[in-house]
Design an enzyme around this catalytic site. Structure first.
Site, PDB file in Angstrom:
ATOM      1  CE  LYS A  35      -5.303  21.949  -7.936  1.00 15.63           C
ATOM      2  NZ  LYS A  35      -6.685  22.472  -7.960  1.00 15.63           N
ATOM      3  CG  PHE A 153     -20.820  30.528   5.447  1.00 16.47           C
ATOM      4  CD1 PHE A 153     -21.511  31.315   4.537  1.00 16.47           C
ATOM      5  CD2 PHE A 153     -21.462  29.423   6.002  1.00 16.47           C
ATOM      6  CE1 PHE A 153     -22.836  31.016   4.197  1.00 16.47           C
ATOM      7  CE2 PHE A 153     -22.785  29.122   5.669  1.00 16.47           C
ATOM      8  CZ  PHE A 153     -23.469  29.914   4.760  1.00 16.47           C
ATOM      9  CD  GLU A 156      -8.823  32.160  -1.230  1.00 18.06           C
ATOM     10  OE1 GLU A 156      -7.610  32.413  -1.391  1.00 18.06           O
ATOM     11  OE2 GLU A 156      -9.630  32.087  -2.168  1.00 18.06           O
ATOM     12  CB  CYS A 279     -15.444  34.306  -2.810  1.00 17.32           C
ATOM     13  SG  CYS A 279     -14.475  32.799  -2.604  1.00 17.32           S
ATOM     14  CE  LYS A 339      -8.797  36.430   2.881  1.00 19.44           C
ATOM     15  NZ  LYS A 339     -10.005  36.196   3.618  1.00 19.44           N
ATOM     16  NE  ARG A 346      -8.386  31.819  -7.418  1.00 18.90           N
ATOM     17  CZ  ARG A 346      -9.097  30.797  -6.975  1.00 18.90           C
ATOM     18  NH1 ARG A 346      -9.729  30.023  -7.826  1.00 18.90           N
ATOM     19  NH2 ARG A 346      -9.177  30.545  -5.691  1.00 18.90           N
TER      20      ARG A 346
HETATM   21  C1  UGA Z   1     -15.325  35.400   1.210  1.00 20.52           C
HETATM   22  C2  UGA Z   1     -16.293  35.393   2.407  1.00 20.52           C
HETATM   23  O1  UGA Z   1     -15.837  36.299   3.402  1.00 20.52           O
HETATM   24  C3  UGA Z   1     -16.403  33.993   2.997  1.00 20.52           C
HETATM   25  O2  UGA Z   1     -17.377  33.978   4.051  1.00 20.52           O
HETATM   26  C4  UGA Z   1     -16.834  33.013   1.899  1.00 20.52           C
HETATM   27  O3  UGA Z   1     -16.922  31.691   2.383  1.00 20.52           O
HETATM   28  C5  UGA Z   1     -15.804  33.060   0.784  1.00 20.52           C
HETATM   29  O4  UGA Z   1     -15.732  34.403   0.274  1.00 20.52           O
HETATM   30  C6  UGA Z   1     -16.234  32.094  -0.291  1.00 20.52           C
HETATM   31  O5  UGA Z   1     -17.245  32.339  -0.947  1.00 20.52           O
HETATM   32  O6  UGA Z   1     -15.633  31.025  -0.421  1.00 20.52           O
HETATM   33  P1  UGA Z   1     -12.675  35.483   0.965  1.00 20.52           P
HETATM   34  O7  UGA Z   1     -12.916  35.633  -0.493  1.00 20.52           O
HETATM   35  O8  UGA Z   1     -11.656  34.501   1.428  1.00 20.52           O
HETATM   36  O9  UGA Z   1     -14.040  35.093   1.722  1.00 20.52           O
HETATM   37  O10 UGA Z   1     -12.197  36.898   1.505  1.00 20.52           O
HETATM   38  P2  UGA Z   1     -12.818  38.061   2.389  1.00 20.52           P
HETATM   39  O11 UGA Z   1     -12.194  38.040   3.712  1.00 20.52           O
HETATM   40  O12 UGA Z   1     -14.286  38.069   2.320  1.00 20.52           O
HETATM   41  O13 UGA Z   1     -12.269  39.337   1.596  1.00 20.52           O
HETATM   42  C7  UGA Z   1     -12.665  39.577   0.258  1.00 20.52           C
HETATM   43  C8  UGA Z   1     -12.085  40.869  -0.232  1.00 20.52           C
HETATM   44  O14 UGA Z   1     -12.680  41.976   0.430  1.00 20.52           O
HETATM   45  C9  UGA Z   1     -10.580  41.027  -0.028  1.00 20.52           C
HETATM   46  O15 UGA Z   1     -10.010  41.585  -1.185  1.00 20.52           O
HETATM   47  C10 UGA Z   1     -10.471  41.977   1.141  1.00 20.52           C
HETATM   48  O16 UGA Z   1      -9.280  42.740   1.101  1.00 20.52           O
HETATM   49  C11 UGA Z   1     -11.682  42.854   0.919  1.00 20.52           C
HETATM   50  N1  UGA Z   1     -12.188  43.483   2.158  1.00 20.52           N
HETATM   51  C12 UGA Z   1     -12.650  42.724   3.169  1.00 20.52           C
HETATM   52  C13 UGA Z   1     -12.227  44.863   2.245  1.00 20.52           C
HETATM   53  O17 UGA Z   1     -11.824  45.586   1.297  1.00 20.52           O
HETATM   54  N2  UGA Z   1     -12.729  45.450   3.374  1.00 20.52           N
HETATM   55  C14 UGA Z   1     -13.191  44.697   4.408  1.00 20.52           C
HETATM   56  O18 UGA Z   1     -13.644  45.304   5.412  1.00 20.52           O
HETATM   57  C15 UGA Z   1     -13.147  43.322   4.314  1.00 20.52           C
END
Ligand code: UGA
Length: 462
Positions: A35, A153, A156, A279, A339, A346
């Site tokens: 990496k 917070f 991705e 996450c 997403k 993952r």
């Molecule tokens: C999440 C949190 O949103 C961040 O604040 C946090 O810092 C991060 O985890 C972490 O712990 O590092 P992330 O995993 O990048 O961020 O993605 P999200 O945007 O939260 O989405 C997570 C999942 O939920 C995705 O599969 C997305 O498609 C789904 N999702 C999200 C829904 O099905 N509906 C929604 O309304 C929003």
């Protein structure tokens, strides 16, 4: 300030690059030498919007350095940010072995006292254990280590923007000196004095972030509790979607109105195939374990997790209802990343879905703008299409699994004409269902009354 970053996953890279962007001198390391080699060749191991640009800029000015020499990295920083992975173990608890290894490394390689900051998502009370481990491993060194928790917070896909424009910055500290150091590190964000590389001088108007100083335990809990709240909110939206679908309402109308209540807010109410990624699913599991240890009733979290697990079952049931048997049916899958905006697969709903389709011996052809290479390592034998239109060719159903915005602009007439049966199962409500039906598709979204049953003439004979 001189900052060391241990762990060059997406959190470590975004944190390191943004700190450099904020004017700090940063050295990043990882025990995966390949990496570091890659980073030193100017390549990134992940796809993350804006990251390539800020990494390249800070490397060229020397503010951001990648080294495989773990000891050198430890010795460089006045503050060391631990950004290593905390994957789930079989029982759902977070595997903290990389945090322990980081503590051992810091204790053995440091030649002076340091501030050690947990950036990785960890269960509450990890800071106490980290402090104890550092003291034990360094007992003969004469160095002392203060510990802080500074959860991230970052989402991705928008992590750089989230880092530079946070809603809040949480620092969990045990002493005044640590607080002063962390305040100094984050000063450019609080004072909004950075030259934001994302918006280049036209950042959206936003209140400066609040910097919250808490205990270490509280900071750790804030992170887990935030992610779990988001997970519960998504599962709640999916519960409403199921009710809408079965009783004849439109979930989009319902959640829009619910989200207009300022106490609830519109975000994370998008129903679909559920939450994936590295996450939310693992944090819910770890929080359930933590809650159980604390003697709390964690039924709410378990239900949220169960609703999420059933999203793919429900989606497949719809596919079976429409297609009868899946065996030997050609199915197109649009979207593989968990997403949009990332190449991360993952715990991606698409991975679960494709695995189940293959078990039923359907033929899968798939596309994703970023995640095909990674998915190929899991499913080497499905057909990967460079052009998203190709996933529809001779397919009897097209499943939309990740809502990449560019999919909206596909040539849907061409897609319709190339399908054996123009059936769209839209797992993310990306498309306008009425428009699709007018174009001659059978269309099923999530949380919407099912459209007219199959017309005999919508099946193309071949
Ligand atoms: C999440 C949190 O949103 C961040 O604040 C946090 O810092 C991060 O985890 C972490 O712990 O590092 P992330 O995993 O990048 O961020 O993605 P999200 O945007 O939260 O989405 C997570 C999942 O939920 C995705 O599969 C997305 O498609 C789904 N999702 C999200 C829904 O099905 N509906 C929604 O309304 C929003």
């Amino acid at each position: 300030m001189r900052i060391s970053i241990l762990g060059c996953g997406y959190v470590g890279l975004v944190t390191g690059a943004c700190f450099a962007e904020m004017g700090h001198d940063v050295v990043c390391t990882d025990n995966d030498v390949s990496k570091i080699d890659m980073l030193n060749r100017g390549e990134l191991p992940i796809y993350e919007l804006n990251l390539d640009e800020i990494v390249a800029r800070s490397r060229s000015t020397g503010r951001l350095v990648f080294t495989a020499d773990l000891g050198e990295a430890v010795r460089f920083g006045e503050a060391i940010f631990i950004c290593v992975g905390t994957p789930p173990m079989q029982d759902g608890d977070a595997d903290l072995s990389s945090i322990d290894s980081a503590a051992r490394l810091i204790a053995s390689e440091a030649r002076s006292s340091k501030l050690v900051v947990e950036k990785s998502t960890v269960p509450m009370q990890t800071g106490q254990k980290l402090k104890r481990a550092l003291a034990i491993y360094a007992r003969n060194s004469g160095n002392s280590f203060s510990v802080a928790s500074n959860p991230e917070f970052l989402r991705e896909g928008t992590a750089v923007e989230d880092f530079l424009h946070p809603d809040r910055i949480v620092i969990g500290v045990g002493d005044g000196h640590t607080e002063t150091m962390l305040r100094e590190i984050y000063r450019p964000l609080v004072e909004q004095s950075i030259n934001c590389p994302v918006h280049q001088g036209s950042c959206p108007a936003k209140e400066p972030p609040r910097l919250l100083v808490t205990s270490i335990n509280s900071a750790e809990l804030i992170k887990h509790a935030s992610n779990c709240f988001l997970a519960v909110k998504i599962s709640y939206a999916n519960l409403i979607a199921d009710i809408c679908e079965n009783m004849g309402a439109d979930v989009e109308e319902v959640v829009e109105a619910i989200g207009m209540d300022a106490r609830i807010g519109p975000q994370f109410l998008r129903p679909g195939l559920g939450f994936g990624g590295f996450c939310l699913p693992k944090d819910v599991q770890a929080f359930i374990r933590l809650g159980e240890r604390a003697g709390a009733d964690v039924a709410l979290l378990k239900d949220a997790e169960n609703i999420n697990k059933k999203r793919i079952d429900n989606f497949l049931a719809k596919a079976r209802h429409a297609l009868w048997v899946l065996k030997d049916k050609r199915i197109g899958v649009l979207g593989l990343a968990f997403k949009p905006g990332t190449d991360d697969i993952r715990f991606a709903p698409a991975t679960e879905l494709i695995g189940r389709l293959l078990q039923e011996r359907a033929h899968v052809q798939a596309h994703d703008p970023q995640a095909m290479e990674r998915t190929r390592t899991v499913f080497p034998d499905i057909r990967y299409c460079d052009d998203p239109h190709q996933v529809a060719e001779n397919a009897e159903a097209l499943m939309i699994v990740t809502e990449w915005p560019e999919y909206k602009a596909l040539d849907w007439q061409r897609i319709r004409d190339s399908m054996l049966r123009p059936l769209i199962l839209d797992g993310r409500n990306l498309l306008d269902g009425e428009e699709m039906v007018t174009m001659g598709f059978e269309y099923q979204g999530i949380g919407k009354a099912v459209n007219e049953p199959l017309q005999a003439n919508s099946v193309k004979s071949n």
